[in-house]
Design a protein around this motif. Structure first.
Motif, PDB file in Angstrom:
ATOM      1  N   UNK A 264      94.032  45.637 -16.669  1.00  0.00           N
ATOM      2  CA  UNK A 264      93.455  46.887 -17.804  1.00  0.00           C
ATOM      3  C   UNK A 264      93.126  45.997 -18.901  1.00  0.00           C
ATOM      4  N   UNK A 265      93.235  44.760 -19.149  1.00  0.00           N
ATOM      5  CA  UNK A 265      92.302  43.984 -20.316  1.00  0.00           C
ATOM      6  C   UNK A 265      91.097  44.358 -20.561  1.00  0.00           C
TER       7      UNK A 265
ATOM      8  N   UNK B 182      94.628  48.952 -25.198  1.00  0.00           N
ATOM      9  CA  UNK B 182      93.523  48.607 -23.648  1.00  0.00           C
ATOM     10  C   UNK B 182      93.727  47.644 -23.684  1.00  0.00           C
ATOM     11  N   UNK B 183      92.894  46.343 -24.755  1.00  0.00           N
ATOM     12  CA  UNK B 183      92.898  45.124 -24.257  1.00  0.00           C
ATOM     13  C   UNK B 183      93.751  43.909 -23.918  1.00  0.00           C
ATOM     14  N   UNK B 184      94.857  44.538 -24.248  1.00  0.00           N
ATOM     15  CA  UNK B 184      96.868  44.340 -24.162  1.00  0.00           C
ATOM     16  C   UNK B 184      97.119  44.561 -23.452  1.00  0.00           C
ATOM     17  N   UNK B 185      96.596  45.473 -22.416  1.00  0.00           N
ATOM     18  CA  UNK B 185      96.985  45.556 -21.018  1.00  0.00           C
ATOM     19  C   UNK B 185      98.212  46.896 -21.277  1.00  0.00           C
TER      20      UNK B 185
ATOM     21  N   UNK C 131     106.996  42.222 -20.486  1.00  0.00           N
ATOM     22  CA  UNK C 131     106.134  43.160 -21.017  1.00  0.00           C
ATOM     23  C   UNK C 131     105.295  42.284 -20.498  1.00  0.00           C
ATOM     24  N   UNK C 132     103.817  41.908 -19.602  1.00  0.00           N
ATOM     25  CA  UNK C 132     103.144  40.869 -19.612  1.00  0.00           C
ATOM     26  C   UNK C 132     101.983  42.496 -19.430  1.00  0.00           C
ATOM     27  N   UNK C 133     100.742  42.239 -19.940  1.00  0.00           N
ATOM     28  CA  UNK C 133      99.411  42.529 -19.791  1.00  0.00           C
ATOM     29  C   UNK C 133      99.227  42.887 -17.871  1.00  0.00           C
ATOM     30  N   UNK C 134      98.502  44.093 -17.476  1.00  0.00           N
ATOM     31  CA  UNK C 134      98.620  44.225 -16.111  1.00  0.00           C
ATOM     32  C   UNK C 134      97.076  43.731 -16.092  1.00  0.00           C
TER      33      UNK C 134
ATOM     34  N   UNK D 229      93.004  39.454 -28.183  1.00  0.00           N
ATOM     35  CA  UNK D 229      93.819  39.378 -27.975  1.00  0.00           C
ATOM     36  C   UNK D 229      94.155  39.204 -26.630  1.00  0.00           C
ATOM     37  N   UNK D 230      94.605  38.865 -25.848  1.00  0.00           N
ATOM     38  CA  UNK D 230      95.321  38.188 -24.520  1.00  0.00           C
ATOM     39  C   UNK D 230      93.784  38.130 -23.351  1.00  0.00           C
ATOM     40  N   UNK D 231      93.089  37.991 -23.500  1.00  0.00           N
ATOM     41  CA  UNK D 231      92.129  38.280 -23.084  1.00  0.00           C
ATOM     42  C   UNK D 231      91.519  36.986 -22.519  1.00  0.00           C
TER      43      UNK D 231
ATOM     44  N   UNK E 259     113.450  44.972 -30.739  1.00  0.00           N
ATOM     45  CA  UNK E 259     112.791  44.096 -29.961  1.00  0.00           C
ATOM     46  C   UNK E 259     113.685  43.140 -28.593  1.00  0.00           C
TER      47      UNK E 259
ATOM     48  N   UNK F 266     114.122  47.450 -26.238  1.00  0.00           N
ATOM     49  CA  UNK F 266     112.961  47.421 -25.135  1.00  0.00           C
ATOM     50  C   UNK F 266     112.178  46.031 -25.725  1.00  0.00           C
ATOM     51  N   UNK F 267     112.339  45.233 -24.466  1.00  0.00           N
ATOM     52  CA  UNK F 267     111.856  43.924 -24.487  1.00  0.00           C
ATOM     53  C   UNK F 267     110.519  44.245 -24.588  1.00  0.00           C
ATOM     54  N   UNK F 268     109.325  43.679 -25.486  1.00  0.00           N
ATOM     55  CA  UNK F 268     108.231  43.649 -25.607  1.00  0.00           C
ATOM     56  C   UNK F 268     107.398  42.565 -25.146  1.00  0.00           C
ATOM     57  N   UNK F 269     107.914  41.962 -25.485  1.00  0.00           N
ATOM     58  CA  UNK F 269     107.117  40.364 -24.909  1.00  0.00           C
ATOM     59  C   UNK F 269     107.487  40.146 -23.695  1.00  0.00           C
ATOM     60  N   UNK F 270     108.553  39.234 -23.447  1.00  0.00           N
ATOM     61  CA  UNK F 270     108.481  39.018 -22.159  1.00  0.00           C
ATOM     62  C   UNK F 270     108.645  39.088 -20.773  1.00  0.00           C
TER      63      UNK F 270
END
Ligand SMILES: Nc1ncnc2c1ncn2[C@@H]1O[C@H](COP(=O)(O)OP(=O)(O)O)[C@@H](O)[C@H]1O
Ligand SMILES: [Mg+2]
Lengths: 262, 306
Positions: A13-14, B109-112, A7-10, A104-106, B2, A1-5
């Motif tokens: 949702x943040x 959730x903060x991380x989407x 998967x960018x947060x919607x 967080x990435x907010x 990963x 599972x590629x967690x970073x590239x």
């Protein structure tokens, strides 16, 4: 599972999560954050109307008790919008848990929107509650609902933004208390919650016109009675201009990381 | 696990400086941690460990230099950098309004991350022994439980790189064991681990590589094995019969009291030299022990008696 590239947060949702947390934070203690300001407003209403109803008529054909209701609604709405963002921020700064958001990435814009939206909801909810309770006792006409909604939203947004600024700026609870007592309270009480500024001496009429709170309350009251101290369009322009100026300042602070990111 | 290009370092720190007014908290730090490493950052209080971690996390801005997490710059590409990073802060901070599970779901959730992530949150809760406390308000947790919740919060969004700032400070032995087992498992699952600790023996048994910091600089950076080899490889503990140590041996002395002296030897053959000196001075030896050096010795020899 590629967690970073992959998967960018919607995008929603943040900030939505932060908004939801800020809502729950006051809703969990609704007795203190909603019931208590409603009760306070009701006490003001009972006491002032009892003492002054027979002596004061501000607008033609409007009993003083009715005149008072929009002012009290707006006063509580403004105070609670301010309280929501400012107390959340100062608490999480003093407790140190503000890092959970900062890690967080907010984006700063999402941070701003989430706190602002929660403040608006609390302010409007408290205001609406006061309205619903007071119409049991007083007949309050609604002449222009659009103006009522407009000024409720603008006022709560303005004070919500003001609360974010104060929450970022203050390092301690007593600084925040000073801010409340020496800025917010005087501006509220001197804005015409309890009177029309036409009943003031000319000097204080002019002073009042430099108070942005006056325009929020006057415009809001215009929506109920169809009359006010100034045109609602003037109030709209003044309040919008203040909101934009504060939002600009607030975003500038957030973007630079002022007091949040050293 | 990963599936990311393994040649990209988990953490890359280049020429990082940080000034707090006149204080140089970090003074040109360079450090690369590869993916999958179990890495320790050691150093006395005030060395700049937390400052470095806070720069990785975006809580502080470097005065100069660059930091990237999984190839993402912490300033220009901060969203991806923060997605890749889970940080356990040094202070025991918590949000008094919510319970453990709520906090973890908010954090994810903060991380989407939404409901699809709840199974992972429950896994973390279980792995850290928080199942009984999942519905307990954060405010009501004991210190140890708060520490676990803090670690859980850093993991809620499944970051590939995990940084723990003194995770075992003020934690009892039992919990410390449990935390290490848990963190080792994370490392086996492919997470890169960077931690700071005061317990050098922990770093020694757990970490493949360590960096030692002093006054804002990295003064040693090597595999644990190499550091042990190259710095004061052996300690010789001598108990002498009421006699001072001959002056010729003083340069080797690390500490000594009540006629028990510990000498640091760089190689085994120095034992002969010591014995020769003692014989020459006619000093009788009551007891003699050769002790393997540990990280503490390396640490002391590099950082000094702080
Ligand atoms: N926000 C700050 N303002 C001023 N000085 C700071 C700040 N944070 C850390 N320092 C100073 O920077 C130095 C490094 O601190 P820190 O990174 O916390 O060290 P460590 O984590 O290794 O104990 C210390 O001298 C500390 O007092
Ligand atoms: Mg530290």
């Amino acid at each position: 599972m590629n967690l970073i590239d992959t998967y960018m947060p919607s995008h929603w949702r943040g900030p939505y999560t932060l908004f939801k947390k800020e809502l729950l934070r006051f809703w969990r203690v609704a007795f203190q954050t909603v019931a208590s300001p409603v009760l306070t407003a009701l006490l003001y209403l009972l006491i002032f109307s009892h003492v002054l109803a027979d002596h004061v008529q501000v607008y033609k054909g409007v009993p003083y008790t009715a005149f008072l209701v929009p002012g009290l609604i707006m006063m509580s709405l403004l105070q609670n919008s301010f309280a929501n963002s400012s107390s959340s921020l100062i608490q999480s700064k003093v407790m140190g848990n503000v890092v959970f958001i900062l890690l967080t990435p907010l984006t700063y814009l999402q941070f701003f929107s989430a706190f602002l939206a929660a403040s608006v909801i609390r302010g409007v909810f408290v205001g609406l509650s006061i309205y619903l309770v007071s119409i049991w006792f007083v007949e309050v006409p609604i002449t222009h609902p659009v103006w009522i909604i407009t000024f409720a939203l603008l006022g709560s947004a303005l004070l919500g933004t003001f609360g974010i600024i104060a929450g970022i700026w203050a390092d301690k609870f007593d600084q925040m208390a000073a801010f409340q007592n020496f800025v917010i309270m005087p501006l509220t009480f001197l804005s015409g919650v309890f009177y029309s500024i036409h009943s003031l001496p000319p000097f204080w009429q002019i002073v009042s016109k430099f108070n942005p709170f006056f325009y929020m309350i006057d415009g809001f009251r215009y929506g109920f009675f169809g009359q006010g101290d100034v045109s609602p369009w003037i109030s709209l322009i003044v309040v919008t201009a203040f909101l934009l100026a504060l939002a600009w300042l607030c975003l500038k602070m957030l973007k630079s990381g002022y007091k949040l990111r050293g | 696990m990963f599936g990311k290009d393994l040649t990209i370092p988990a953490i890359q720190i280049q020429q990082v400086h940080k000034q707090f007014g006149p204080l140089n908290a970090l003074n040109g730090v360079n450090l690369t941690v590869e993916q999958g490493e179990f890495f320790a950052l050691l150093g006395p209080n005030g060395a700049g460990k937390s400052t470095l971690i806070n720069i990785m996390a975006g809580l502080l801005k470097p005065s100069a230099g660059k930091v990237a997490i999984m190839g993402h710059d912490v300033i220009s590409d901060y969203q991806r950098a923060r997605m890749a990073l889970g940080v356990v802060p040094q202070e025991l901070v918590f949000d008094p309004f919510f319970n453990v599970r709520e906090m973890l779901r908010f954090q994810a959730g903060y991380f989407g991350r939404g409901p699809e992530n709840d199974a992972w949150v429950d896994e973390v809760i279980e792995g850290l022994g928080l199942t009984d406390k999942a519905h307990t308000n954060m405010r009501k947790l004991s210190g140890g439980m708060k520490r676990r919740a803090l670690i859980a919060q850093a993991l809620a969004h499944r970051p590939p790189v995990i940084v723990l700032d003194e995770p075992t400070a003020g934690v009892d032995v039992e919990l410390r064991q449990m935390l290490w087992t848990f963190i080792k498992q994370l490392n086996r699952d492919g997470h890169t681990i960077i931690l700071t600790t005061h317990y050098l023996e922990e770093a020694e048994t757990l970490c493949e590589r360590v960096a030692m910091m002093k006054q804002g600089q990295i003064v040693a950076l090597d595999t644990t094995a190499n550091l042990l080899k190259s710095h004061a490889a052996k300690n010789l503990r001598l108990t002498l019969k009421h006699a001072p140590l001959p002056a010729s041996l003083l340069p080797l002395l690390k500490h000594g009291e009540n006629a028990v002296f510990t000498l640091g030897l760089s190689e085994f053959t120095q034992v002969e030299l010591v014995l020769a000196e003692l014989r020459k001075a006619n000093i009788e030896i009551e007891d003699m022990q050769l002790i393997e050096a540990d990280l503490e010795d390396v640490f002391m020899s590099l950082v000094g008696g702080v």
